[in-house]
Design a protein around this motif. Structure first.
Motif, PDB file in Angstrom:
ATOM      1  N   ALA A 148      39.681  18.559  93.871  1.00  0.00           N
ATOM      2  CA  ALA A 148      40.833  17.897  93.267  1.00  0.00           C
ATOM      3  C   ALA A 148      40.793  17.966  91.742  1.00  0.00           C
ATOM      4  N   LEU A 149      39.590  17.910  91.181  1.00  0.00           N
ATOM      5  CA  LEU A 149      39.445  17.943  89.724  1.00  0.00           C
ATOM      6  C   LEU A 149      39.379  19.362  89.163  1.00  0.00           C
ATOM      7  N   ARG A 150      39.488  20.360  90.028  1.00  0.00           N
ATOM      8  CA  ARG A 150      39.506  21.775  89.625  1.00  0.00           C
ATOM      9  C   ARG A 150      38.206  22.169  88.912  1.00  0.00           C
ATOM     10  N   ILE A 151      37.081  21.781  89.499  1.00  0.00           N
ATOM     11  CA  ILE A 151      35.783  22.159  88.943  1.00  0.00           C
ATOM     12  C   ILE A 151      35.539  23.641  89.235  1.00  0.00           C
ATOM     13  N   ASP A 152      35.149  24.377  88.212  1.00  0.00           N
ATOM     14  CA  ASP A 152      34.971  25.823  88.349  1.00  0.00           C
ATOM     15  C   ASP A 152      33.595  26.210  88.860  1.00  0.00           C
ATOM     16  N   ALA A 166      32.767   6.207  77.758  1.00  0.00           N
ATOM     17  CA  ALA A 166      32.173   6.961  76.657  1.00  0.00           C
ATOM     18  C   ALA A 166      32.279   8.463  76.906  1.00  0.00           C
ATOM     19  N   MET A 167      32.116   8.889  78.150  1.00  0.00           N
ATOM     20  CA  MET A 167      32.252  10.315  78.464  1.00  0.00           C
ATOM     21  C   MET A 167      33.688  10.777  78.287  1.00  0.00           C
ATOM     22  N   ALA A 168      34.637   9.914  78.619  1.00  0.00           N
ATOM     23  CA  ALA A 168      36.041  10.255  78.383  1.00  0.00           C
ATOM     24  C   ALA A 168      36.312  10.410  76.892  1.00  0.00           C
ATOM     25  N   ASP A 169      35.754   9.526  76.084  1.00  0.00           N
ATOM     26  CA  ASP A 169      35.942   9.624  74.636  1.00  0.00           C
ATOM     27  C   ASP A 169      35.355  10.928  74.106  1.00  0.00           C
ATOM     28  N   ALA A 170      34.163  11.287  74.603  1.00  0.00           N
ATOM     29  CA  ALA A 170      33.528  12.529  74.161  1.00  0.00           C
ATOM     30  C   ALA A 170      34.362  13.734  74.583  1.00  0.00           C
ATOM     31  N   ALA A 171      34.892  13.705  75.793  1.00  0.00           N
ATOM     32  CA  ALA A 171      35.709  14.817  76.275  1.00  0.00           C
ATOM     33  C   ALA A 171      37.033  14.905  75.525  1.00  0.00           C
ATOM     34  N   ARG A 172      37.604  13.772  75.195  1.00  0.00           N
ATOM     35  CA  ARG A 172      38.878  13.769  74.473  1.00  0.00           C
ATOM     36  C   ARG A 172      38.723  14.409  73.095  1.00  0.00           C
ATOM     37  N   ALA A 173      37.564  14.203  72.495  1.00  0.00           N
ATOM     38  CA  ALA A 173      37.324  14.753  71.154  1.00  0.00           C
ATOM     39  C   ALA A 173      37.247  16.273  71.161  1.00  0.00           C
ATOM     40  N   VAL A 174      36.949  16.867  72.327  1.00  0.00           N
ATOM     41  CA  VAL A 174      36.832  18.331  72.425  1.00  0.00           C
ATOM     42  C   VAL A 174      37.769  18.882  73.500  1.00  0.00           C
ATOM     43  N   SER A 175      38.831  18.169  73.769  1.00  0.00           N
ATOM     44  CA  SER A 175      39.704  18.526  74.889  1.00  0.00           C
ATOM     45  C   SER A 175      40.413  19.863  74.713  1.00  0.00           C
ATOM     46  N   SER A 176      40.459  20.366  73.478  1.00  0.00           N
ATOM     47  CA  SER A 176      41.090  21.671  73.259  1.00  0.00           C
ATOM     48  C   SER A 176      40.145  22.830  73.552  1.00  0.00           C
ATOM     49  N   ALA A 177      38.868  22.546  73.799  1.00  0.00           N
ATOM     50  CA  ALA A 177      37.905  23.605  74.102  1.00  0.00           C
ATOM     51  C   ALA A 177      38.234  24.246  75.448  1.00  0.00           C
ATOM     52  N   VAL A 228      36.417  12.239  82.654  1.00  0.00           N
ATOM     53  CA  VAL A 228      36.395  13.439  81.817  1.00  0.00           C
ATOM     54  C   VAL A 228      37.610  14.314  82.092  1.00  0.00           C
ATOM     55  N   ARG A 229      37.968  14.496  83.348  1.00  0.00           N
ATOM     56  CA  ARG A 229      39.121  15.339  83.657  1.00  0.00           C
ATOM     57  C   ARG A 229      40.413  14.738  83.113  1.00  0.00           C
ATOM     58  N   THR A 230      40.552  13.425  83.162  1.00  0.00           N
ATOM     59  CA  THR A 230      41.744  12.778  82.601  1.00  0.00           C
ATOM     60  C   THR A 230      41.822  13.006  81.097  1.00  0.00           C
ATOM     61  N   ALA A 231      40.670  12.958  80.434  1.00  0.00           N
ATOM     62  CA  ALA A 231      40.639  13.129  78.980  1.00  0.00           C
ATOM     63  C   ALA A 231      40.807  14.582  78.560  1.00  0.00           C
ATOM     64  N   ALA A 232      40.420  15.520  79.425  1.00  0.00           N
ATOM     65  CA  ALA A 232      40.507  16.958  79.120  1.00  0.00           C
ATOM     66  C   ALA A 232      41.160  17.663  80.304  1.00  0.00           C
TER      67      ALA A 232
END
Length: 329
Positions: free
Chosen positions: A194-198, A133-144, A163-167
């Motif tokens: 690895a996931l490039r968390i800022d 579900a979190m991946a789906d939510a992230a995919r919907a806003v992946s251009s942000a 989430v990182r895979t989806a965005a």
């Protein structure tokens, strides 16, 4: 003409549940203050937060306790000693800023001596859910350009990977809301790299963070619950690299600007955050956000209905409210 202060409880339904490590929210419960003088009205909003021992009732009672002083003309400087930091003072302080701008015929930005707020990148929040579900939510806003991912100690590894895979391209803040301990924080370090968390926001409890002093971690750690006002920096500056400035914690724009100045003077990074709120809370926060490294002001985006003329979000880019909404004549 004498001033007249009004304070009331307003409730905003959310368009969808907002889940963090402490629970689920479906309504935004706020305190709204209006101060009228000479035919003009200044408004402010505060969001009482149970984590800090606040409620709508306690905030309204605190505001009622200073009604006489405010109606007799107490200004923002006097307010700092009349009320402690928190949602009640925030609502009154922001109403006084708005009223001052309208009475002076100048914007809050002009009163501060800063540029007017402009469109900026503001994080879109992915609430706690199943990894899918979190991946789906992230995919919907992946251009942000910036996402903020809420996690707890249950399954952050799978949630963050999803989430990182989806965005794959967005900058990312991870916020455990104090739910991790030292062992989990250390175990998560390779994955966060690895996931490039800022930025990692308040991973451990504010009352159990002394060991962060001198702690070497590969991801920048931001204080949220651990910092409210500038005086807190004497303790937390050695533990965190960034501070999350929230007007509801600081007790208004006046104290938030002071905290931001003090943090910058110490070489610390800045984040501007918010509670789930309406645009009336976000408009004053934009004056801190314009100078911050990270901005997380998507509170109104979760509402089913915000005030007309409030902030607008377009794929993670936030546009300030319409002229006259808050802080402009």
């Amino acid at each position: 003409m004498p001033r007249i202060l009004r304070a009331q409880h307003d409730s905003f339904a959310l368009s969808r549940p907002f889940r963090i490590s402490r629970g689920v929210k479906t309504q935004a419960e706020v305190v709204t203050v209006a101060i009228a003088q000479d035919g003009l009205v200044g408004r402010g909003e505060g969001v009482p937060y149970p984590r800090y021992g606040e409620s709508v009732e306690s905030a309204l009672a605190a505001i009622e306790g200073v009604r006489g002083a405010i109606e007799d003309g107490a200004d923002r400087a006097a307010l700092q000693s009349l009320l402690p930091p928190g949602a009640a003072r925030n609502a009154v302080d922001c109403a006084l800023w708005d009223l001052e701008a309208r009475l002076a015929g100048r914007s809050v930005a002009a009163l501060i001596g800063a540029p007017e707020p402009d469109t900026l990148a503001s994080a879109l929040t992915i609430g706690i859910d199943t990894p899918m579900a979190m991946a789906d939510a992230a995919r919907a806003v992946s251009s942000a350009p910036l996402l903020k991912v809420k996690v707890d100690a249950t399954d952050p590894d799978a949630q963050l990977r999803a989430v990182r895979t989806a965005a794959p391209d967005a900058r990312m803040i991870v916020d455990p809301n104090e739910s991790w301990n030292r062992a989990l924080l250390e175990a998560m370090a390779p994955l966060l790299v690895a996931l490039r968390i800022d930025l990692l926001e308040q991973p451990v409890p504010a009352g159990d963070d002394a060991w962060l002093e001198g702690f070497d971690y590969p991801i920048a750690i931001c204080a949220d619950e651990a910092v409210h006002v500038a005086a807190d920096l004497d303790v937390i500056a050695a533990r965190y690299s960034h501070v999350n400035v929230k007007l509801d914690k600081a007790g208004g724009l006046t104290a938030a600007l002071e905290l931001a100045d003090a943090a910058r003077a110490r070489g610390m990074g800045l984040m501007t955050g918010c509670m789930i709120s309406s645009s009336l809370s976000i408009a004053p926060a934009l004056h801190v956000a314009r100078r911050s490294d990270f901005v997380d002001l998507d509170g109104p985006i979760w509402l089913a209905k915000d005030y007309p003329g409030g902030v607008r979000d377009d794929a993670g880019m936030m546009t300030p409210p319409a002229p006259g909404f808050w802080g402009t004549p």
